[in-house]
Design an enzyme around this catalytic site. Structure first.
Site, PDB file in Angstrom:
ATOM      1  CE  LYS A 285      27.336  27.324  32.412  1.00 27.87           C
ATOM      2  NZ  LYS A 285      28.747  27.515  32.172  1.00 27.87           N
ATOM      3  CD  GLU A 369      43.079  32.667  29.827  1.00 26.96           C
ATOM      4  OE1 GLU A 369      43.519  32.223  30.916  1.00 26.96           O
ATOM      5  OE2 GLU A 369      41.864  32.786  29.595  1.00 26.96           O
ATOM      6  NE  ARG A 397      44.604  35.210  35.282  1.00 23.40           N
ATOM      7  CZ  ARG A 397      43.601  34.459  35.694  1.00 23.40           C
ATOM      8  NH1 ARG A 397      43.434  33.264  35.194  1.00 23.40           N
ATOM      9  NH2 ARG A 397      42.777  34.891  36.606  1.00 23.40           N
TER      10      ARG A 397
HETATM   11  C1  LIG Z   1      41.089  34.160  32.668  1.00 23.49           C
HETATM   12  C2  LIG Z   1      39.727  33.977  32.075  1.00 23.49           C
HETATM   13  N1  LIG Z   1      39.586  33.335  30.895  1.00 23.49           N
HETATM   14  C3  LIG Z   1      38.367  33.168  30.360  1.00 23.49           C
HETATM   15  C4  LIG Z   1      37.259  33.624  31.004  1.00 23.49           C
HETATM   16  C5  LIG Z   1      35.879  33.489  30.351  1.00 23.49           C
HETATM   17  N2  LIG Z   1      34.988  32.633  31.157  1.00 23.49           N
HETATM   18  C6  LIG Z   1      34.051  33.152  31.962  1.00 23.49           C
HETATM   19  S1  LIG Z   1      33.166  31.999  32.770  1.00 23.49           S
HETATM   20  C7  LIG Z   1      33.986  30.766  31.993  1.00 23.49           C
HETATM   21  C8  LIG Z   1      33.625  29.347  32.283  1.00 23.49           C
HETATM   22  C9  LIG Z   1      33.672  29.052  33.737  1.00 23.49           C
HETATM   23  O1  LIG Z   1      33.277  27.744  33.953  1.00 23.49           O
HETATM   24  P1  LIG Z   1      33.003  27.270  35.430  1.00 23.49           P
HETATM   25  O2  LIG Z   1      34.062  27.780  36.327  1.00 23.49           O
HETATM   26  O3  LIG Z   1      32.804  25.813  35.405  1.00 23.49           O
HETATM   27  O4  LIG Z   1      31.667  28.028  35.838  1.00 23.49           O
HETATM   28  P2  LIG Z   1      30.173  27.746  35.337  1.00 23.49           P
HETATM   29  O5  LIG Z   1      29.831  28.905  34.455  1.00 23.49           O
HETATM   30  O6  LIG Z   1      30.123  26.452  34.614  1.00 23.49           O
HETATM   31  O7  LIG Z   1      29.364  27.745  36.573  1.00 23.49           O
HETATM   32  C10 LIG Z   1      34.958  31.269  31.132  1.00 23.49           C
HETATM   33  C11 LIG Z   1      35.839  30.464  30.279  1.00 23.49           C
HETATM   34  C12 LIG Z   1      37.444  34.295  32.226  1.00 23.49           C
HETATM   35  N3  LIG Z   1      36.431  34.805  32.899  1.00 23.49           N
HETATM   36  N4  LIG Z   1      38.677  34.442  32.741  1.00 23.49           N
END
Ligand SMILES: Cc1ncc(C[n+]2csc(CCOP(=O)(O)OP(=O)(O)O)c2C)c(N)n1
Length: 621
Positions: A285, A369, A397
């Protein structure tokens, strides 16, 4: 300033297909510079995009978008995809009003398949998209779901895998494993992935064998069949099975997600297999920008920053989330039953300090959630005081969990709904406009909407310590108003100012400030009712409203299903004979923009409210 020589000549994925490796590597550099420069100006999701540069290039070289469809889970990591699909020229408008969305948007490009922004949907969507291709007889089309390891903490991902693995055809799941959600990834699955990564030796061995066996005619085939038979034995010898293979996916990986040649080679092999495949890609990342690599959580989503120093807009003063976190720590000090829950948004929700101080009572459950709420129900059932802090839009959610696992059980908990109302640059998927319409019909719920920090503290204290049933406290992104408010009875469900008996304006939360500005601009004698508790509105308060000739409720919420329609019903049922009007947001999805601009667009700024009040004051003459 980089020249973007290669990048500016790319008008679609076909333009990168014939490039040689040296050009592709140069293109990767240009993309990284472009991402860093643009996000440093406009803000946005940097680290996740830097991590998928090689992967996105490889996907567009191996597959044939838009004939093949690429779905990015959440969608925050789609900037590279945007740059490769003809949107370089417009990239400077990213996340600005009227500009490119920070998430995939089919209105922008035929290469964007669905509007996304919420996590863990990609695999289910991909299964549906592919099924439709098959039903149409389009068996040569592929669907590729790019899913982060964070998104794999969301249950919906497994529901998709559960169906996708048994499905014939061209489904490719790319697991983009960077060991991070926004913060560090949590839970058993994260540990499982790291176990898989540590068994790289086995996968390399398997990979080499498969290549030899499938690459040597006749002998190869016989050997391949033999190898398939001993594979199970090898598997249990080297490791305890791989969940993806067990669920019906051919598993490739873990591979280096920054090695262009390896990525393309493995993706081609997955493509040729013509069965559900999972390609496990290990990425970093923030790759290529040292500040983002060192602090991936800070560079996940951020506002503008200094490219040379990596300095980024640290908050100069506490916001609503910070005040919530601070007050909750204070309460938890005296009451050991208070537990804080987050669904992967601990820092965003202001819970960092709580996590440090009360680590035994802090639960980051991952992007889950639904689980967060049902888990809170369990805690409450056995005597704890759970507080779930969640962004309004992600609470969507957990609707059934609120109803079935808490309200129906008669359990008590506090829901702290952050980012309630218009949120801004993240656009349609992130606006916090559904929580009120969603929660109003839930039996036994009470909903609060503080305008100032003092109110938030007071409401939080009362509800966490003494609340029964579900107490929902909603507050906006950002800061309390600068204006000194003429309200002092924070403990009361509502408070009047003004002495007019003609016209009463009602509002709550952040909108109170714009209403007060509007009243001042309109320069009229009106009364104002500020709701602290927006639901339920008690009988006595409704009766007090009946004395006004005209009532106007203004809210930063959808007009349908908001407090305005609820109060309208109460007044109608009591045969109110004056004029009642409620004003809210039309039931449309609000696009990206600065919150103040969006409020003005929705006629919820002071000047628009002044006009509205004047017009209503004259009505019906
Ligand atoms: C239902 C929901 N909860 C929380 C989020 C906030 N959120 C956006 S990206 C993320 C992390 C995603 O991690 P990952 O899938 O590993 O992607 P990366 O950014 O590490 O590439 C979160 C918690 C969201 N988009 N949707």
């Amino acid at each position: 300033m980089p020249e973007d020589n290669l990048l500016k000549a790319i008008h679609g994925p076909q333009d990168i297909k014939e490039m040689n490796l040296a050009e592709i590597l140069e293109l990767g550099k240009e993309i990284r510079d472009c991402l860093i420069n643009n996000v440093s100006n406009n803000g946005g999701h940097l680290a996740s995009n830097l991590g998928v540069v090689e992967l996105t290039i490889a996907l567009h070289r191996v597959f044939d978008s838009p004939k093949d469809q690429i779905i990015f889970d959440v969608g925050h990591q789609c900037y590279v995809h945007k740059l490769l699909t003809g949107r370089y020229e417009k990239f400077q408008s990213l996340r600005k009003e009227g500009g490119l969305s920070g998430f995939p948007n089919p209105e922008e490009s035929m290469h964007d398949i669905l509007k996304t922004g919420h996590s863990s949907t990609a695999i289910s969507s991909a299964v549906g998209l592919l099924k439709a291709f098959q039903l149409n007889g389009e068996n040569d089309r592929y669907v590729i779901a790019v899913v982060g390891d964070g998104a794999m903490t969301g249950g919906l991902s497994y529901e998709g895998l559960n169906n996708g693995g048994r499905m014939p055809g061209n489904l490719i799941v790319v697991l983009n494993d960077n060991d991070m959600s926004i913060s560090e990834n949590v839970g058993s699955f994260a540990a499982y992935l790291s176990k898989i990564r540590s068994r790289q030796g086995y996968f390399k061995f398997k990979d080499i064998l498969t290549r030899i066996t499938t690459g040597t005619p006749l002998i190869g085939k016989v050997f391949y069949r033999f190898f398939q038979k001993i594979k199970q034995a090898l598997k249990s010898f080297f490791y305890q099975g791989n969940i993806f293979e067990d669920m019906g996916f051919a598993y490739f990986g873990p591979i280096d997600g920054h090695n262009q040649k390896t990525l393309e080679r493995v993706l081609k092999r997955a493509k040729n297999l013509k069965k559900p495949c999972l390609v496990h890609v290990k990425t970093v990342k923030g790759k290529g920008y040292s500040y983002a690599e060192d602090q991936p959580a800070d560079f996940h989503g951020l506002s503008s920053f200094n490219v040379a120093t990596g300095e980024h807009g640290k908050k100069v003063k506490p916001d609503f989330s910070d005040i919530f976190g601070e007050e909750l720590c204070r309460l938890a000090m005296d009451d050991h039953r208070i537990c804080a829950i987050t669904a992967a948004m601990g820092a965003g929700c202001g819970l960092s300090e709580f996590a440090k101080t009360f680590s035994g009572r802090f639960y980051d459950v991952g992007i889950a959630e639904q689980h967060a709420l049902t888990f809170a129900g369990g805690l409450a059932r056995n005597g704890m005081k759970p507080v779930f802090a969640v962004y309004s839009s992600f609470l969507q959610r957990g609707f059934d969990q609120v109803i079935h696992d808490i309200a129906l059980q008669g359990l008590s908990m506090t829901l702290c709904i952050d980012r309630a109302g218009i949120v801004g640059e993240d656009g349609e998927t992130h606006q916090g406009l559904f929580d009120i319409p969603m929660l109003l019909p839930v039996p036994g719920i009470s909903i609060y909407s503080p305008t100032s920090y003092a109110e938030l503290r007071c409401i939080l204290r009362n509800r966490v310590l003494n609340g029964t049933g579900i107490s929902a406290i909603r507050y906006p992104r950002g800061y309390e108003p600068d204006m000194v408010l003429p309200f002092h009875h924070l403990e009361e469900p509502a408070e009047y100012t003004g002495t007019s008996k003609e016209l009463c304006i009602i509002s709550y939360g952040r909108q109170v400030v714009n209403c007060l500005k509007g009243i001042r601009l309109a320069n009229l004698q009106v009364s104002f009712l500020k709701l602290n508790r927006i639901f339920p509105i008690e009988e006595q308060l409704v009766r007090s409203l009946m004395q006004f000739k005209k009532i106007l409720l203004i809210e930063e919420c959808y007009q349908t299903g908001g407090i305005g329609s609820y109060l309208g019903n109460l007044l109608m049922n009591r045969h109110y004979t004056g004029y009642y009007r409620n004003f809210g947001i039309d039931n449309l999805f609000l696009k990206s923009g600065k919150p103040d601009d969006l409020l003005a667009e929705c006629h919820l700024d002071g000047a628009s409210i002044a006009k509205m009040i004047r017009k209503f004051e004259e009505y019906p003459e």
